[in-house]
Design a protein around this motif. Structure first.
Motif, short mmCIF file in Angstrom:
data_model
loop_
_atom_site.label_atom_id
_atom_site.label_comp_id
_atom_site.label_asym_id
_atom_site.label_seq_id
_atom_site.Cartn_x
_atom_site.Cartn_y
_atom_site.Cartn_z
N ARG A 15 0.71 -1.51 -0.24
CA ARG A 15 0.04 -0.30 -0.13
C ARG A 15 0.76 0.84 0.24
O ARG A 15 0.59 2.12 -0.26
N LYS A 16 1.57 1.25 0.66
CA LYS A 16 2.95 2.39 0.79
C LYS A 16 4.32 2.01 0.15
O LYS A 16 4.36 0.99 -0.22
N LYS A 17 5.37 3.69 -0.24
CA LYS A 17 6.20 2.92 -0.73
C LYS A 17 6.96 3.45 0.30
O LYS A 17 7.19 4.46 0.90
N TRP A 18 8.05 2.78 0.07
CA TRP A 18 9.52 2.60 1.42
C TRP A 18 10.38 3.92 0.41
O TRP A 18 10.97 4.13 -0.59
N PRO A 50 8.43 16.00 7.95
CA PRO A 50 7.68 15.04 8.20
C PRO A 50 6.24 14.81 7.07
O PRO A 50 6.31 15.72 6.19
N VAL A 51 5.63 13.81 7.01
CA VAL A 51 4.38 13.54 5.84
C VAL A 51 3.49 13.37 6.52
O VAL A 51 2.87 13.01 6.88
N PRO A 52 2.77 14.15 5.02
CA PRO A 52 1.14 14.14 6.02
C PRO A 52 0.59 12.72 5.78
O PRO A 52 0.78 11.83 4.97
N LYS A 53 -0.14 12.91 6.35
CA LYS A 53 -1.05 11.37 6.51
C LYS A 53 -1.44 10.52 5.79
O LYS A 53 -1.13 9.56 5.37
N ASP A 54 -2.05 11.32 4.71
CA ASP A 54 -2.96 11.41 3.01
C ASP A 54 -2.30 10.69 2.22
O ASP A 54 -2.18 10.68 1.59
N VAL A 55 -0.42 11.16 2.85
CA VAL A 55 0.36 10.69 1.35
C VAL A 55 1.11 9.40 2.29
O VAL A 55 1.42 9.00 2.49
N ASP A 56 0.63 8.17 0.77
CA ASP A 56 1.43 6.59 1.03
C ASP A 56 2.97 6.49 0.89
O ASP A 56 3.40 5.75 -0.18
N ILE A 57 3.79 6.75 2.09
CA ILE A 57 4.99 6.77 1.80
C ILE A 57 5.41 6.96 3.12
O ILE A 57 5.59 7.52 3.91
N GLU A 58 6.07 5.57 2.92
CA GLU A 58 6.72 5.31 4.40
C GLU A 58 8.48 6.29 4.09
O GLU A 58 9.42 5.39 3.79
N ILE A 59 9.22 6.80 5.17
CA ILE A 59 10.27 6.96 5.59
C ILE A 59 11.02 6.33 6.21
O ILE A 59 11.00 5.94 7.31
#
Length: 191
Positions: A119-122, A131-140
């Motif tokens: 679901r997310k991009k790493w 900080p990445v907004p909650k509605d962005v599907d990216i995991e840092i």
């Protein structure tokens, strides 16, 4: 007069940026501060006003507070890149410098090691505290070492090799896929 000056120079600056590059208020403020020689706080206020005007005119779109992107003209109408695309690019590139790379299950799916669609991009990035907004599907993730133009491909391969035992790998020959990826990246020469 000042508004016209700012708008003209901001538009010229935005034209130099790649189409899907994130445009931050900080970037534009730094550019205009250097261009005008005025104090940064005064320039920031004028930049914010002019970015809002450019948005109303349809030249840029606001992604989130302080982050914009260009509207891309196509034969089918205007196209606005997704938040995921904008933030992904922001975490991977800083101008011409590479500061991050895709990793994890999203990379493994992309090259064919796993069929599971995450679901997310790493992304491993030097900006891992951003900080990445909650509605962005990216995991840092924090990278092993500072990411540079010279080492990002090596780090990407190392991360993949390191996580292959925990990943739900369902490819018939994962070693061959990794070898092909390594060779295509120019990291390994077969002799």
């Amino acid at each position: 007069m000042a508004t016209t000056y700012y708008k003209r120079h901001m538009t010229e600056y935005l034209d130099t940026l790649p189409q899907e590059a994130p445009i931050t208020t900080d970037m534009v403020t730094a550019y205009m501060t250097e261009r005008t020689g005025e104090p940064e706080d005064k320039v920031r206020k004028t930049v914010n006003v002019n970015l809002a005007r450019l948005e109303r005119e349809g030249l840029v779109s606001r992604i989130t507070r302080g982050v914009y992107c260009k509207r891309i003209k196509t034969p089918f109408g205007d196209y606005v890149p997704s938040k995921d695309m904008i933030y992904g690019r922001w975490l991977v590139l800083d101008g011409d410098r590479v500061i991050g790379y895709e990793t994890g299950l999203s990379l493994m799916n992309q090259i064919g090691l796993v069929s599971q669609m995450p679901r997310k991009k790493w992304i491993a990035t030097n900006n891992y505290t951003l900080p990445v907004p909650k509605d962005v599907d990216i995991e840092i993730q924090k990278p092993r070492t500072a990411v540079t133009n010279e080492n990002y491909k090596y780090l990407q391969i190392l991360d993949m090799i390191d996580s292959i035992t925990e990943a739900p790998v369902d490819a018939a020959a994962p070693e061959e896929i990794i070898r092909e990826k390594t060779e295509s990246a120019g990291l390994l020469d077969r002799k």
